[in-house]
Design a protein around this motif. Sequence first.
Motif, PDB file in Angstrom:
ATOM      1  N   ALA A 144       0.815  -1.219   0.000  1.00 58.98           N
ATOM      2  CA  ALA A 144       0.000   0.000   0.000  1.00 58.98           C
ATOM      3  C   ALA A 144       0.852   1.275   0.000  1.00 58.98           C
ATOM      4  CB  ALA A 144      -0.938   0.006   1.208  1.00 58.98           C
ATOM      5  N   ASN A 147       3.248   3.358  -5.350  1.00 58.57           N
ATOM      6  CA  ASN A 147       2.314   4.016  -6.266  1.00 58.57           C
ATOM      7  C   ASN A 147       1.669   2.989  -7.207  1.00 58.57           C
ATOM      8  OD1 ASN A 147       3.788   3.739  -8.757  1.00 58.57           O
ATOM      9  ND2 ASN A 147       5.064   5.472  -8.170  1.00 58.57           N
ATOM     10  N   TYR A 148       0.636   3.423  -7.865  1.00 60.40           N
ATOM     11  CA  TYR A 148      -0.154   2.544  -8.726  1.00 60.40           C
ATOM     12  C   TYR A 148       0.696   1.898  -9.819  1.00 60.40           C
ATOM     13  CZ  TYR A 148      -3.301   1.075 -12.422  1.00 60.40           C
ATOM     14  OH  TYR A 148      -3.923   0.340 -13.398  1.00 60.40           O
ATOM     15  N   ASP A 149       1.586   2.663 -10.456  1.00 62.46           N
ATOM     16  CA  ASP A 149       2.373   2.125 -11.567  1.00 62.46           C
ATOM     17  C   ASP A 149       3.237   0.942 -11.127  1.00 62.46           C
ATOM     18  OD1 ASP A 149       1.324   3.855 -13.439  1.00 62.46           O
ATOM     19  OD2 ASP A 149       2.925   5.330 -13.217  1.00 62.46           O
ATOM     20  N   LEU A 151       2.715  -1.062  -8.566  1.00 64.02           N
ATOM     21  CA  LEU A 151       1.819  -2.177  -8.258  1.00 64.02           C
ATOM     22  C   LEU A 151       1.243  -2.807  -9.519  1.00 64.02           C
ATOM     23  CD1 LEU A 151      -0.071  -0.642  -5.222  1.00 64.02           C
ATOM     24  CD2 LEU A 151       1.674  -2.440  -5.170  1.00 64.02           C
ATOM     25  N   HIS A 152       1.000  -2.009 -10.525  1.00 65.57           N
ATOM     26  CA  HIS A 152       0.390  -2.505 -11.752  1.00 65.57           C
ATOM     27  C   HIS A 152       1.377  -3.279 -12.628  1.00 65.57           C
ATOM     28  CE1 HIS A 152      -2.663  -2.688 -14.843  1.00 65.57           C
ATOM     29  NE2 HIS A 152      -1.775  -2.269 -15.731  1.00 65.57           N
TER      30      HIS A 152
END
Length: 189
Positions: A144, A147-149, A151-152
């Motif tokens: 958590a 950042n999103y990138d 994790l993606h």
Amino acid sequence: MNENLQDLIKMLTELRKGDLITIASRPKNGRTTLAINIGAFVAGAGTPVAIFNLKSKALKDNKELKNMYIFNDFDLDRIKEKSIKLLLNYNLGLVIIDDVELIESNNNEVWLGLYKMAKELDIPILVTTKVNIPKRKDDKLYLADLNYDILHYARQILFLYNEENRLIVNVARNTNGNTRVIKLESMEE
């Protein structure tokens, strides 16, 4: 070499081609040194490794090692060009980018660009990244916190932190296998 480091490297060297791997930690927790040690291990086993790094003392110890190609370049297009050249000429097997935050890209989609590069070249790419969040009591990092990138696009995510003068590697995500916590001897960055 630390036996637990060998276990970690073995776990990582069994990666599928085309994976994007991330080593994340707070500043000065050993991610550069760990990435360089992984590269040295892979190169020492006969697989060519490209390292894009500006600052590491660890490279001085390993720069005579055969099969390691060291660059001072952080332009995403040139990283890809150099990697393609090494792939075609020397059968490149791993790309390491120390400090993904330094990468320059025309479209600012660095993580997507690295993900596509790993897939197109069909080799694993290992990147290090700093996580600048307030310290907690336990000093640990969690998915958590990223950042999103990251994790993606990252297929493997390793967190580093110190606990009682030992470097702890938390393999928090491994889409190819098990997750686990590995205790290493302390490594200074």
